[in-house]
Scaffold this motif. Structure first.
Motif, mmCIF file in Angstrom:
data_model
loop_
_atom_site.group_PDB
_atom_site.id
_atom_site.type_symbol
_atom_site.label_atom_id
_atom_site.label_comp_id
_atom_site.label_asym_id
_atom_site.label_seq_id
_atom_site.Cartn_x
_atom_site.Cartn_y
_atom_site.Cartn_z
ATOM 1 N N LYS A 1 45.025 39.547 39.802
ATOM 2 C CA LYS A 1 45.032 38.891 41.109
ATOM 3 C C LYS A 1 43.666 38.341 41.487
ATOM 4 C CE LYS A 1 49.319 39.841 41.923
ATOM 5 N NZ LYS A 1 50.319 38.813 41.884
ATOM 6 N N LYS B 1 45.943 34.245 46.250
ATOM 7 C CA LYS B 1 46.447 34.640 47.561
ATOM 8 C C LYS B 1 47.667 33.785 47.878
ATOM 9 C CE LYS B 1 44.885 35.733 52.153
ATOM 10 N NZ LYS B 1 43.779 35.752 53.098
ATOM 11 N N ASP C 1 43.225 44.019 39.611
ATOM 12 C CA ASP C 1 44.639 44.036 39.984
ATOM 13 C C ASP C 1 44.774 43.808 41.485
ATOM 14 O OD1 ASP C 1 43.972 46.455 41.175
ATOM 15 O OD2 ASP C 1 45.102 47.684 39.759
ATOM 16 N N LYS C 2 46.015 43.877 42.009
ATOM 17 C CA LYS C 2 46.231 43.557 43.424
ATOM 18 C C LYS C 2 45.635 44.602 44.366
ATOM 19 C CE LYS C 2 50.938 45.378 43.563
ATOM 20 N NZ LYS C 2 52.321 45.022 43.812
ATOM 21 N N ALA C 3 45.340 45.805 43.856
ATOM 22 C CA ALA C 3 44.693 46.833 44.678
ATOM 23 C C ALA C 3 43.170 46.679 44.673
ATOM 24 C CB ALA C 3 45.085 48.218 44.176
ATOM 25 N N GLY C 4 42.667 45.693 43.930
ATOM 26 C CA GLY C 4 41.237 45.464 43.847
ATOM 27 C C GLY C 4 40.536 46.317 42.810
ATOM 28 N N LYS C 5 41.291 47.015 41.975
ATOM 29 C CA LYS C 5 40.717 47.871 40.938
ATOM 30 C C LYS C 5 40.358 47.033 39.714
ATOM 31 C CE LYS C 5 41.948 51.637 37.884
ATOM 32 N NZ LYS C 5 43.050 52.374 37.299
#
Length: 148
Positions: A37, A53, A99-103
């Motif tokens: 992401k 986004k 990823d989408k969690a920002g990890k």
């Protein structure tokens, strides 16, 4: 008719088996394939940020109109990894994927080109590999250089 469908089923099974074996091999070499992401492309001067986004890729708050993020993701999803012994590895670019969690999912340090369309890389601070893509004539290094 039955024989033809059996042959087609066998060919599809073989093709899928090769894809699964390729993905398993990449995972063993340290590559973590996951939906991306966000990406950072870093060289010693600049950082380019790609952020997805609402299904649209933006590049440092601007629309990624040339589709560089999609080209890089296509390269990463179908790239080939091969172990190499590059003694003097010198990183020129870094690609970080999130990823989408920002990890942080993957960190790829890109080095010199070894041949046309092939470059050296260090995957997730692990071993040094050779990156290539049969569907793309450019190396990942060249693609990252263009996107900055």
């Amino acid at each position: 008719m039955f024989l033809l469908s059996g042959i087609l089923s066998y060919l599809l099974y073989q093709q899928k088996s090769k894809r699964i074996a390729s993905q398993t091999n990449k995972k063993e070499m340290g590559w973590n394939a996951i939906a991306v992401k966000k990406m950072w492309v870093i060289n010693n001067k600049d950082t380019t940020v790609f952020l997805k986004k609402d299904g649209i890729w933006k590049r440092n708050a601007q629309f990624d109109g040339m589709g560089e993020a999609i080209q890089i993701l296509n390269y990463l999803s179908t790239m080939q990894l091969e172990n190499v012994n590059a003694l003097n590895f010198n990183s020129e670019y870094e690609l970080h994927t999130f990823d989408k969690a920002g990890k942080l999912v993957n960190k790829i340090e890109i080095g010199q080109e070894s041949k046309v369309g092939i470059c050296y890389a260090r995957i997730n601070n692990g071993q040094i590999v050779s990156l290539s893509n049969l569907q793309n004539k450019s190396s990942l290094r060249k693609m990252l250089k263009i996107s900055i």
